[in-house]
Enzyme design. Sequence first.
Site, PDB file in Angstrom:
ATOM      1  N   HIS B  39       0.832  -1.210   0.000  1.00 40.06           N
ATOM      2  CA  HIS B  39       0.000   0.000   0.000  1.00 40.06           C
ATOM      3  C   HIS B  39       0.864   1.256   0.000  1.00 40.06           C
ATOM      4  O   HIS B  39       0.591   2.215  -0.701  1.00 40.06           O
ATOM      5  CB  HIS B  39      -0.935   0.015   1.217  1.00 40.06           C
ATOM      6  CG  HIS B  39      -2.267  -0.620   0.932  1.00 40.06           C
ATOM      7  ND1 HIS B  39      -2.438  -1.979   0.862  1.00 40.06           N
ATOM      8  CD2 HIS B  39      -3.485  -0.071   0.684  1.00 40.06           C
ATOM      9  CE1 HIS B  39      -3.707  -2.240   0.584  1.00 40.06           C
ATOM     10  NE2 HIS B  39      -4.366  -1.108   0.479  1.00 40.06           N
ATOM     11  N   LYS B 104     -10.509  -7.600   7.287  1.00 36.93           N
ATOM     12  CA  LYS B 104     -11.236  -7.909   8.520  1.00 36.93           C
ATOM     13  C   LYS B 104     -11.096  -6.746   9.482  1.00 36.93           C
ATOM     14  O   LYS B 104     -10.063  -6.072   9.506  1.00 36.93           O
ATOM     15  CB  LYS B 104     -10.732  -9.201   9.144  1.00 36.93           C
ATOM     16  CG  LYS B 104      -9.323  -9.111   9.705  1.00 36.93           C
ATOM     17  CD  LYS B 104      -8.948 -10.356  10.474  1.00 36.93           C
ATOM     18  CE  LYS B 104      -7.491 -10.367  10.872  1.00 36.93           C
ATOM     19  NZ  LYS B 104      -7.188  -9.678  12.128  1.00 36.93           N
TER      20      LYS B 104
END
Lengths: 281, 184
Positions: B39, B104
Amino acid sequence: MREIDVKEIIPIVKKLCIDASIYIGDDVVEKLKEFQEKEESPIAKEIISIIFENQRLSVEKQMPLCQDTGVAVFFIELGQDVHLVEGDFYEAINEGVRQGYKDGYLRKSMVDDPIIDRKNTKDNTPALIYLDIVPGDKIKITLAAKGGGSENMSEVKMMKAADGIEGVIDFVVDRVKRSGGNPCPPIIVGVGLGGNFEQSALLAKKSLLRSLNEKNPDPKWAKVEDEILEKVNNLGIGPQGLGGRTTAIAVNILHKACHIACMPVAVNIQCHVHRHKSAVI
Amino acid sequence: MAKELHLQTPLKDDDLKELKIGDKVLITGIIYTARDAAHKRLVDLIEAGKELPFDIKGQIIYFVGPAPARPGMPIGSAGPTTSYRMDPYSPILLDAGLKGMIGKGPRSKEVIDSMIKSKAIYLAAIGGAAVVMAQSIKAAKVIAYEDLGTEAIRELKVENLPCIVANDIFGNDLYDEGIKKYKK
C-alpha cells in the site's frame, strides 16, 4: 547430569511449528462448540461453523489454519541437570523454526528492523525464546505461534493500588472493547498481573498456555476470570466483530508478587487460532 | 434473512447499488492482493504521478499475505489481515478508482466517507478461515514487488470467494450495527 546434543532439538522444534499451525487444540474446539450453542446471532453462529470447516480442511489439506503462522515464541523449561552439548541451544531452536516454516509451507512473517528497513528475514527467524531453569534432567519446549493481528490489540498499563480489582477488570474489558473486530474474535483474553512492567506482559502471554478447560487453580482468581468473561461477552462484539454473544471463549489470569508502589496489568489478546504445542526431551 | 449475491470483477456502479450490509457475496474474477508495505508503495507512486503496476479502476484489493503454496497448489492459506492498518492509504486508492476492499475489522470514518464518495464497498472475510478462503483461489501470480515476499502484489483468479458486505455505498457499517444489536 544428562547430556543432550542440541541437534536433537532441531527436528522436534520443526515438528512443533508444523503441527501447531495445522492441528487446533481440543480445548478450543470444545469451547467454540459450547459458545456456538448459546449464540443468539445467526451470522455469529455461521461464522463459528466456518471456523470448524476451516479446522477440518486444514487437517485434510495439511495447510495452516491461518496464513499468519505467527512469530515463533518458545517457553523452555530447562532441567538443571541437563548439559547441552555439540552447539548453540538458541541456534538449534532457530534452525528448527527455519526448517519447519520452509518444509511446512508456513508464512515467513519476521522483519529484521522494526521501524526503518523492515526487511523480511525470509525464514521466520529469529524466534523469541524465554528460558526457565527447573529441577530435573529434561527439557520441555512449548511453542506459542502468535499472529500479529491479535498481538497488536495487547497492552500494558501501570495501575495504582487504589484502582483495585474493579479498576483492573474495567481496564481489561475496555481493552477488549477497543479491540472490536480487529483481533479475529472469538478471542482468548490473557491477563498478566503483578511482577514488573516487563514481567506483566510475559505473564499475560504465559497465562495463555493454560488449557481452556482448566479453571484458575485459585478460586478467587477463577471468580475474576468468570466476571471478566461475562462482561466481555456483554459488549456485543461477537465473532469477527460483526455482532453477537461470543466475543471471548475464555479469560486466563496469571499473577505474581510486585512492588508496594506498583500494580502492573497486561492484556495479551489471542485469536481463535490458538496455537500451542509442547514436547519433552 | 441476508441475501447471497454474485459479484464479477471489475465492479460497476450498478453492481453495488443493490448491496446492503450483512449481504453475503461470492466474488468471481480477478482481484489483487496488497498489505501494508505494498500500500505504501502504491500511494508513493500515485503521489509521484507515476503509473500503478495494475489498472486499479473498478478493482478489488484483498488485504492478505498468503502462506506459500504447496507443490501443485495455486496458493497457500489466504485469509484476511486486519484492515485498519490500510486506513491511511485507502482513501488515496479509492480516489484513483478502487471499488472494493476485502479485509477484517472495522474501518475509520475517513475511509467510510471516502467509500461513500467513490461509491465503493468494504467486504469482511472471516479472519482465521484461511484454508476456506484458499479453496476459492484458482490461480495466483506475483505482478509487483516480489522483494516483499508474502507482501508482494499478487493477481488472484477467484471463483465464488465468500465475503460479507461490511460497508455499503450508502455509508452503513455492519461493525457498528452488529455490535449495537447485541450489546447488553
